[in-house]
Design a protein around this motif. Structure first.
Motif, PDB file in Angstrom:
ATOM      1  N   VAL A  88      53.849  54.113  45.004  1.00  0.00           N
ATOM      2  CA  VAL A  88      53.702  52.846  45.737  1.00  0.00           C
ATOM      3  C   VAL A  88      52.232  52.622  46.069  1.00  0.00           C
ATOM      4  CG1 VAL A  88      54.213  51.610  47.872  1.00  0.00           C
ATOM      5  CG2 VAL A  88      56.047  52.790  46.669  1.00  0.00           C
ATOM      6  N   GLY A  89      51.557  53.686  46.524  1.00  0.00           N
ATOM      7  CA  GLY A  89      50.120  53.598  46.795  1.00  0.00           C
ATOM      8  C   GLY A  89      49.336  53.163  45.570  1.00  0.00           C
ATOM      9  N   ALA A  90      49.742  53.649  44.394  1.00  0.00           N
ATOM     10  CA  ALA A  90      49.041  53.290  43.154  1.00  0.00           C
ATOM     11  C   ALA A  90      49.118  51.805  42.854  1.00  0.00           C
ATOM     12  CB  ALA A  90      49.627  54.079  41.976  1.00  0.00           C
ATOM     13  N   ASN A  91      50.130  51.119  43.398  1.00  0.00           N
ATOM     14  CA  ASN A  91      50.338  49.697  43.102  1.00  0.00           C
ATOM     15  C   ASN A  91      49.770  48.748  44.148  1.00  0.00           C
ATOM     16  OD1 ASN A  91      52.206  49.411  40.606  1.00  0.00           O
ATOM     17  ND2 ASN A  91      53.144  51.054  41.774  1.00  0.00           N
ATOM     18  N   LEU A  92      49.127  49.291  45.191  1.00  0.00           N
ATOM     19  CA  LEU A  92      48.706  48.439  46.301  1.00  0.00           C
ATOM     20  C   LEU A  92      47.328  47.802  46.127  1.00  0.00           C
ATOM     21  CD1 LEU A  92      50.075  50.397  49.406  1.00  0.00           C
ATOM     22  CD2 LEU A  92      51.122  48.525  48.115  1.00  0.00           C
ATOM     23  N   ARG A  93      46.574  48.233  45.127  1.00  0.00           N
ATOM     24  CA  ARG A  93      45.277  47.589  44.873  1.00  0.00           C
ATOM     25  C   ARG A  93      45.103  47.143  43.431  1.00  0.00           C
ATOM     26  NH1 ARG A  93      40.469  50.543  48.407  1.00  0.00           N
ATOM     27  NH2 ARG A  93      41.087  49.628  50.419  1.00  0.00           N
ATOM     28  N   VAL A  94      45.707  47.869  42.504  1.00  0.00           N
ATOM     29  CA  VAL A  94      45.438  47.585  41.090  1.00  0.00           C
ATOM     30  C   VAL A  94      45.810  46.153  40.683  1.00  0.00           C
ATOM     31  CG1 VAL A  94      47.617  48.548  40.204  1.00  0.00           C
ATOM     32  CG2 VAL A  94      45.592  48.538  38.757  1.00  0.00           C
ATOM     33  N   PRO A  95      46.885  45.519  41.206  1.00  0.00           N
ATOM     34  CA  PRO A  95      47.125  44.125  40.816  1.00  0.00           C
ATOM     35  C   PRO A  95      46.031  43.179  41.294  1.00  0.00           C
ATOM     36  CG  PRO A  95      49.110  45.108  41.756  1.00  0.00           C
ATOM     37  CD  PRO A  95      47.976  46.039  42.061  1.00  0.00           C
ATOM     38  N   LEU A  96      45.305  43.566  42.344  1.00  0.00           N
ATOM     39  CA  LEU A  96      44.215  42.727  42.860  1.00  0.00           C
ATOM     40  C   LEU A  96      42.909  43.003  42.120  1.00  0.00           C
ATOM     41  CD1 LEU A  96      44.866  43.030  46.704  1.00  0.00           C
ATOM     42  CD2 LEU A  96      45.799  41.380  45.087  1.00  0.00           C
TER      43      LEU A  96
ATOM     44  N   VAL B 140      41.921  55.269  43.542  1.00  0.00           N
ATOM     45  CA  VAL B 140      41.674  55.625  42.139  1.00  0.00           C
ATOM     46  C   VAL B 140      42.230  54.551  41.210  1.00  0.00           C
ATOM     47  CG1 VAL B 140      42.317  57.228  40.300  1.00  0.00           C
ATOM     48  CG2 VAL B 140      41.474  58.113  42.471  1.00  0.00           C
ATOM     49  N   PHE B 141      43.461  54.119  41.461  1.00  0.00           N
ATOM     50  CA  PHE B 141      44.058  53.095  40.602  1.00  0.00           C
ATOM     51  C   PHE B 141      43.391  51.739  40.817  1.00  0.00           C
ATOM     52  CE2 PHE B 141      47.211  56.193  39.597  1.00  0.00           C
ATOM     53  CZ  PHE B 141      47.751  55.789  38.393  1.00  0.00           C
TER      54      PHE B 141
ATOM     55  N   ILE C   8      29.715  52.520  42.200  1.00  0.00           N
ATOM     56  CA  ILE C   8      29.276  53.649  43.027  1.00  0.00           C
ATOM     57  C   ILE C   8      29.849  53.532  44.432  1.00  0.00           C
ATOM     58  CG2 ILE C   8      27.234  54.731  44.085  1.00  0.00           C
ATOM     59  CD1 ILE C   8      25.697  53.917  41.528  1.00  0.00           C
ATOM     60  N   PHE C   9      29.869  52.319  44.968  1.00  0.00           N
ATOM     61  CA  PHE C   9      30.432  52.058  46.293  1.00  0.00           C
ATOM     62  C   PHE C   9      31.884  52.521  46.366  1.00  0.00           C
ATOM     63  CE2 PHE C   9      32.778  48.755  48.825  1.00  0.00           C
ATOM     64  CZ  PHE C   9      32.408  49.202  50.077  1.00  0.00           C
ATOM     65  N   GLN C  10      32.697  52.171  45.360  1.00  0.00           N
ATOM     66  CA  GLN C  10      34.105  52.563  45.354  1.00  0.00           C
ATOM     67  C   GLN C  10      34.282  54.039  45.021  1.00  0.00           C
ATOM     68  OE1 GLN C  10      37.142  49.488  44.018  1.00  0.00           O
ATOM     69  NE2 GLN C  10      35.361  48.771  42.876  1.00  0.00           N
ATOM     70  N   PHE C  11      33.479  54.542  44.058  1.00  0.00           N
ATOM     71  CA  PHE C  11      33.617  55.932  43.624  1.00  0.00           C
ATOM     72  C   PHE C  11      33.269  56.899  44.751  1.00  0.00           C
ATOM     73  CE2 PHE C  11      32.152  59.837  41.525  1.00  0.00           C
ATOM     74  CZ  PHE C  11      33.231  60.089  40.689  1.00  0.00           C
ATOM     75  N   ALA C  12      32.231  56.575  45.535  1.00  0.00           N
ATOM     76  CA  ALA C  12      31.808  57.448  46.633  1.00  0.00           C
ATOM     77  C   ALA C  12      32.887  57.586  47.690  1.00  0.00           C
ATOM     78  CB  ALA C  12      30.523  56.911  47.264  1.00  0.00           C
ATOM     79  N   SER C  13      33.751  56.579  47.813  1.00  0.00           N
ATOM     80  CA  SER C  13      34.791  56.596  48.860  1.00  0.00           C
ATOM     81  C   SER C  13      35.977  57.474  48.490  1.00  0.00           C
ATOM     82  CB  SER C  13      35.271  55.172  49.122  1.00  0.00           C
ATOM     83  OG  SER C  13      36.088  54.698  48.061  1.00  0.00           O
ATOM     84  N   ILE C  14      36.189  57.722  47.197  1.00  0.00           N
ATOM     85  CA  ILE C  14      37.443  58.328  46.741  1.00  0.00           C
ATOM     86  C   ILE C  14      37.732  59.691  47.370  1.00  0.00           C
ATOM     87  CG2 ILE C  14      38.608  59.306  44.717  1.00  0.00           C
ATOM     88  CD1 ILE C  14      37.580  56.892  43.124  1.00  0.00           C
TER      89      ILE C  14
END
Length: 401
Positions: free
Chosen positions: A26-34, A151-152, A258-264
Motif C-alpha cells: 500500500v505504501g508503494a502505491n501512495l506516491r508513484v501515481p503522482l 523509493v517507489f 538528490i533531494f529525494q534520494f538523500a531522504s530515503i
C-alpha cells in the motif's frame, strides 16, 4: 485411509505475513501515481495543447482531494472497518489510473481526482492499521512503509519518461502500467477482509470532535502542514532556484533527484529511533534545523555549496515526514484515534501543500527574485521547529482535550 484435516492455507500466521506485505505494498502505491504523472506533465500538455496552468492541475488536484477526503476517511473506516476501506480505496485507485489515460481531457482530470481520493484513504488509515496490528513494532513498520513509499515515488519519477518514449507506450501507457502494482496490492490485501470489524473499537462522535479541541493535535497538524508545504514547494521550484544560483539547467534538474534520494534512508531510520526514545523533541529539533539550514544556505546563494544544502533539505524533509507519521501513532492510544489525528493533520497539511508552490511562484513573479520566497519558506521552517519540539513531548492528544 488417513482422514487428517490439512492446516488451512490462510491461518493467523499467514494472514499476519500477508498484512505486513500488504502494508508495505500500500505504501508503494501512495506516491508513484503522482510522481509518474508529474514527470509526464510536459507530454500531457503538448498532447492536449493545454496551458502550463491547466497542466499544473494534474499535480494540484490530488492534493486538493487529499485535503477534502482525509477528515472523512476515519469515519468511513469506523463504520465498515479499516481493512475494507483500504480495499475500496485500492479499487478506486485502479479505476482512476485507467480513466485518466482513457482519452479525453475530461477523463484525464476525472481520473486524476479519483487517484487523489484513493491515495488519501491509504495516507490516513495506514498509521492506524500499524497502531492496531503492530503495537510493539510501530517504528519498524512505519519505517518500512515510509521508505517503500519514497523509493517507489522516486522510481515513478525516473522510469515514466523512459517507458513513455520506448516503443508504443506513450504517456498513457506509462501511466497505466502502474495499475498493475495496485492490482497486485489489492490481491494481497483481500485476505484481510476475512477479519471481523469489531464494533467495540469504534470511536464515538465526542472523541472525533474532541480532536479539533486538542492543542497537541493542532501542533502536530501545523508540523505536518509546514513539512508538506516545504516539500511540495521544493519539488516544484528547486531546479529553478538552483539555476538562479548559477547551476546549469541539466545539473539543476538532478537537484530534485538528490533531494529525494538523500531522504530515503532517513525515512526508515527515524521511525525506528523515535520508537525507542522517551520523547522525540531532539529529533524534531534536528530535522527542522536541517531544513532551516538548507533554506538559509540557498538564500545565501553560494553555488559551490548548493548541493550540500539540497542534501540537508532532503535529510530534513525525509526525517520530518517519518516523524509526523510516528506522531500519529505515538500520541494516540488506539488505531482509530491515530486515524482521526492522521486525517486531521493530513487534511490541513495538504491544503497548505497545495498553496505553497503557487504562493512561492507568485512571490517570485512579483519581486523577480528568490529572496522573499526563500525567506517565507525559512519562516515556515521556524514554525515547523517550534511545533515539532512541542509535538515531541511525551503526551497524548486524548489528554489534551
Amino acid at each position: 485411509m488417513n482422514n487428517r484435516i490439512d492446516q488451512p492455507l490462510l491461518n493467523s500466521r499467514n494472514l499476519r505475513w500477508l498484512l505486513i506485505i500488504g502494508v508495505i505494498l500500500v505504501g508503494a502505491n501512495l506516491r508513484v501515481p503522482l510522481t509518474s504523472a508529474g514527470a509526464l506533465v510536459s507530454f500531457i500538455r503538448d498532447d492536449f495543447g493545454i496551458s502550463n496552468a491547466l497542466a499544473g492541475a494534474i499535480t494540484t488536484l490530488p492534493l486538493i482531494a487529499f485535503a477534502l477526503l482525509s477528515p472523512f476517511a476515519p469515519k468511513i473506516a469506523n463504520k465498515i472497518g479499516m481493512e475494507r476501506t483500504i480495499a475500496i480505496s485500492l479499487a478506486l485507485l485502479i479505476i482512476g489510473i485507467l480513466i485518466r489515460s482513457a482519452g479525453a481531457i475530461e477523463l484525464l482530470f476525472t481520473g486524476t481526482l479519483l487517484v487523489g481520493l484513493g491515495i488519501a484513504v491509504g495516507n490516513v488509515l495506514i498509521p492506524g492499521i500499524i497502531k492496531m496490528n503492530f503495537p510493539f513494532k510501530i517504528g519498524l513498520m512505519t519505517g518500512l512503509y515510509a521508505i517503500v513509499m519514497n523509493v517507489f515515488g522516486a522510481l515513478g519519477s525516473g522510469l515514466s519518461i523512459p517507458i513513455a518514449t520506448s516503443g508504443s507506450f506513450g504517456w498513457r501507457g506509462s501511466l497505466v502500467i502502474w495499475s498493475g502494482l495496485v492490482l497486485i496490492t489489492l490481491l494481497i490485501w483481500l485476505p484481510q477482509l476475512m477479519k471481523k470489524h469489531d464494533a467495540k473499537k469504534k470511536i464515538n462522535n465526542q472523541k472525533i470532535g474532541g480532536m479539533l479541541r486538542s492543542p497537541l493535535a493542532w501542533k502536530i497538524t501545523v508540523f505536518m502542514g509546514a513539512q508538506s508545504l516545504i516539500f511540495y514547494t521544493l519539488i516544484t521550484w528547486l531546479p529553478t532556484i538552483l539555476t538562479a544560483n548559477g547551476y546549469d539547467i541539466h545539473l539543476a534538474g538532478w537537484g530534485v533527484f538528490i533531494f529525494q534520494f538523500a531522504s530515503i534512508p532517513f525515512t526508515f531510520i527515524i521511525p525506528v529511533i523515535a520508537d525507542r526514545m522517551k520523547n522525540q523533541v531532539m529529533l524534531a529539533f534536528v530535522c527542522s534545523g536541517l531544513i532551516l539550514a538548507g533554506i538559509i544556505g540557498l538564500l545565501a546563494g553560494l553555488s559551490e555549496l548548493s548541493m550540500l544544502w539540497v542534501v540537508f533539505l532532503g535529510i530534513g524533509n525525509g526525517s520530518a515526514f517519518s516523524l509526523s507519521m510516528m506522531f500519529f501513532t505515538l500520541r494516540t492510544k488506539d488505531g482509530y484515534e491515530a486515524a482521526e489525528l492522521s486525517g486531521m493533520a493530513q487534511s490541513l497539511g495538504y491544503l497548505l501543500a497545495a498553496v505553497g508552490p503557487v504562493l512561492v511562484g507568485g512571490l517570485q513573479d512579483i519581486t523577480g527574485s528568490w529572496t522573499l520566497p526563500l525567506a517565507m519558506m525559512a519562516l515556515f521552517a521556524i514554525v515547523m521547529l517550534i511545533m515539532g519540539v512541542a509535538s515531541g513531548k511525551n503526551k497524548q492528544v486524548s489528554g489534551n482535550l
